[in-house]
Write a protein that holds these residues in place. Structure first.
Motif, PDB file in Angstrom:
ATOM      1  N   LYS A 244      48.879 -17.268 -53.121  1.00  0.00           N
ATOM      2  CA  LYS A 244      50.175 -16.870 -52.576  1.00  0.00           C
ATOM      3  C   LYS A 244      50.527 -15.417 -52.909  1.00  0.00           C
ATOM      4  N   VAL A 245      49.961 -14.909 -54.007  1.00  0.00           N
ATOM      5  CA  VAL A 245      50.293 -13.542 -54.429  1.00  0.00           C
ATOM      6  C   VAL A 245      49.054 -12.650 -54.493  1.00  0.00           C
ATOM      7  N   SER A 246      47.947 -13.123 -53.925  1.00  0.00           N
ATOM      8  CA  SER A 246      46.688 -12.382 -54.017  1.00  0.00           C
ATOM      9  C   SER A 246      46.687 -11.126 -53.154  1.00  0.00           C
ATOM     10  N   MET A 247      46.008 -10.101 -53.655  1.00  0.00           N
ATOM     11  CA  MET A 247      45.729  -8.902 -52.891  1.00  0.00           C
ATOM     12  C   MET A 247      44.300  -8.983 -52.364  1.00  0.00           C
ATOM     13  N   THR A 248      43.985  -8.223 -51.330  1.00  0.00           N
ATOM     14  CA  THR A 248      42.622  -8.175 -50.834  1.00  0.00           C
ATOM     15  C   THR A 248      41.803  -7.227 -51.717  1.00  0.00           C
ATOM     16  N   PRO A 249      40.487  -7.445 -51.806  1.00  0.00           N
ATOM     17  CA  PRO A 249      39.644  -6.511 -52.561  1.00  0.00           C
ATOM     18  C   PRO A 249      39.744  -5.085 -52.033  1.00  0.00           C
ATOM     19  N   GLU A 250      39.909  -4.950 -50.723  1.00  0.00           N
ATOM     20  CA  GLU A 250      40.010  -3.621 -50.133  1.00  0.00           C
ATOM     21  C   GLU A 250      41.261  -2.879 -50.597  1.00  0.00           C
ATOM     22  N   ALA A 251      42.387  -3.606 -50.699  1.00  0.00           N
ATOM     23  CA  ALA A 251      43.630  -2.976 -51.165  1.00  0.00           C
ATOM     24  C   ALA A 251      43.516  -2.572 -52.634  1.00  0.00           C
ATOM     25  N   VAL A 252      42.868  -3.429 -53.424  1.00  0.00           N
ATOM     26  CA  VAL A 252      42.648  -3.111 -54.841  1.00  0.00           C
ATOM     27  C   VAL A 252      41.757  -1.882 -54.969  1.00  0.00           C
ATOM     28  N   ALA A 253      40.692  -1.835 -54.168  1.00  0.00           N
ATOM     29  CA  ALA A 253      39.764  -0.711 -54.228  1.00  0.00           C
ATOM     30  C   ALA A 253      40.444   0.599 -53.836  1.00  0.00           C
ATOM     31  N   GLU A 254      41.289   0.568 -52.816  1.00  0.00           N
ATOM     32  CA  GLU A 254      42.010   1.772 -52.394  1.00  0.00           C
ATOM     33  C   GLU A 254      42.841   2.329 -53.543  1.00  0.00           C
ATOM     34  N   ALA A 255      43.588   1.457 -54.222  1.00  0.00           N
ATOM     35  CA  ALA A 255      44.405   1.896 -55.354  1.00  0.00           C
ATOM     36  C   ALA A 255      43.527   2.397 -56.493  1.00  0.00           C
ATOM     37  N   ALA A 256      42.415   1.717 -56.721  1.00  0.00           N
ATOM     38  CA  ALA A 256      41.526   2.079 -57.831  1.00  0.00           C
ATOM     39  C   ALA A 256      40.910   3.452 -57.641  1.00  0.00           C
ATOM     40  N   VAL A 257      40.346   3.708 -56.464  1.00  0.00           N
ATOM     41  CA  VAL A 257      39.668   4.979 -56.225  1.00  0.00           C
ATOM     42  C   VAL A 257      40.672   6.133 -56.200  1.00  0.00           C
ATOM     43  N   ALA A 258      41.834   5.888 -55.631  1.00  0.00           N
ATOM     44  CA  ALA A 258      42.870   6.928 -55.636  1.00  0.00           C
ATOM     45  C   ALA A 258      43.258   7.290 -57.064  1.00  0.00           C
ATOM     46  N   GLY A 259      43.470   6.278 -57.895  1.00  0.00           N
ATOM     47  CA  GLY A 259      43.837   6.531 -59.286  1.00  0.00           C
ATOM     48  C   GLY A 259      42.709   7.154 -60.084  1.00  0.00           C
ATOM     49  N   LEU A 260      41.490   6.695 -59.821  1.00  0.00           N
ATOM     50  CA  LEU A 260      40.326   7.234 -60.523  1.00  0.00           C
ATOM     51  C   LEU A 260      40.171   8.719 -60.267  1.00  0.00           C
ATOM     52  N   LEU A 261      40.164   9.094 -59.005  1.00  0.00           N
ATOM     53  CA  LEU A 261      39.946  10.500 -58.652  1.00  0.00           C
ATOM     54  C   LEU A 261      41.135  11.386 -59.025  1.00  0.00           C
ATOM     55  N   ALA A 262      42.298  10.763 -59.205  1.00  0.00           N
ATOM     56  CA  ALA A 262      43.478  11.511 -59.665  1.00  0.00           C
ATOM     57  C   ALA A 262      43.508  11.637 -61.187  1.00  0.00           C
ATOM     58  N   GLY A 263      42.560  10.964 -61.859  1.00  0.00           N
ATOM     59  CA  GLY A 263      42.492  11.058 -63.312  1.00  0.00           C
ATOM     60  C   GLY A 263      43.505  10.215 -64.054  1.00  0.00           C
TER      61      GLY A 263
END
Length: 259
Positions: A203-222
């Motif tokens: 009911k509250v799950s995110m898709t792997p793609e949405a998680v990956a988008e947030a992860a890579v954005a945060g990673l490359l932003a340091g």
């Protein structure tokens, strides 16, 4: 530049690999399933015109980190991203779960990322800018009855990430810890969760793609930590203010009632 992703055959790992390829990285893909890795490598080549090399390996096996590191060094001297994504959970009471399987989980969730990071940091230091992404969980922010060792292993990974990040702050390597909440992956099946608990999580799950988008954005932003999703950010943040006993009681109410 290359990115190495463990646990790349499905779920968040697969989504991260595809997104990094889209960002222009060639890929080193590691997981147990050779068929799934090969299919992913072909998709990366076809869709994103990037190279992808695969290594099918049981990452919980003795010497796995050394095998992966040696293989990675053979493939490239331009390693710029290390994604420690391999891991799983076990649902149930600590004393009734198999000790051997729990130790196997700890090996994969904690010992592997520590060893692999240590072995590959010299390579990461050879490029102008490099990144380490450790995939933890919102469970890292609290104790979770019936997921006790899983939550503890992710708390370890979060603490390790922050400590290592500080040690490396004057270098070219940035360390980020990703802590997703419920995600539409095979995690619940692997953890042995029942259908009712899986339905609640969905009911509250995110898709792997949405998680990956947030992860890579945060990673490359340091960024130091990435917690995808507003609900997950709020729940993780509240654990700093709500007494631990209350947090544990709430978590037990979610997970233990289905045992």
């Amino acid at each position: 530049m290359y990115a190495l992703v463990t646990g790349a055959s499905r779920g968040i790992g697969r989504a991260l690999a595809l997104l990094l390829a889209r960002r222009g990285y060639d890929l080193l893909l590691v997981a147990r399933s050779e068929d799934q890795l090969t299919a992913l490598a072909q998709e990366i080549g076809t869709t994103h015109q990037r190279q992808a090399h695969v290594l099918a390996l049981d990452l919980a096996a003795p010497g796995a980190a050394e095998t992966v590191a040696a293989w990675a060094r053979q493939q490239t001297d331009q390693l710029a991203v290390l994604v420690n994504n391999a891991g799983y959970g076990l649902w149930g009471r600590f004393e009734t779960l198999s000790l051997a399987e729990q130790q196997n989980m700890l090996q994969l969730n904690m010992a592997l990322p520590v060893a692999l990071t240590h072995l590959l940091l010299p390579a990461l230091h050879q490029v102008p800018r490099a990144y380490v992404l450790n995939v933890a969980s919102t469970a890292a922010y609290q104790a979770v009855p019936s997921l006790a060792l899983y939550a503890a292993s992710k708390a370890f990974l979060l603490s390790f990430s922050r400590g290592l990040r500080y040690e490396l702050k004057a270098t070219n390597v940035s360390v980020t810890c990703l802590s997703p909440g419920a995600t539409t992956t095979s995690f619940a099946d692997r953890a042995g969760m029942g259908a009712e608990l899986q339905a609640t999580a969905n009911k509250v799950s995110m898709t792997p793609e949405a998680v990956a988008e947030a992860a890579v954005a945060g990673l490359l932003a340091g960024e130091a930590e990435v917690v995808p999703g507003v609900l997950n950010k709020v729940s993780a943040g509240l654990t700093s203010f709500v007494p631990k006993g209350i947090v544990e009681k709430i978590a037990a109410g979610i997970y233990e009632k289905y045992l």
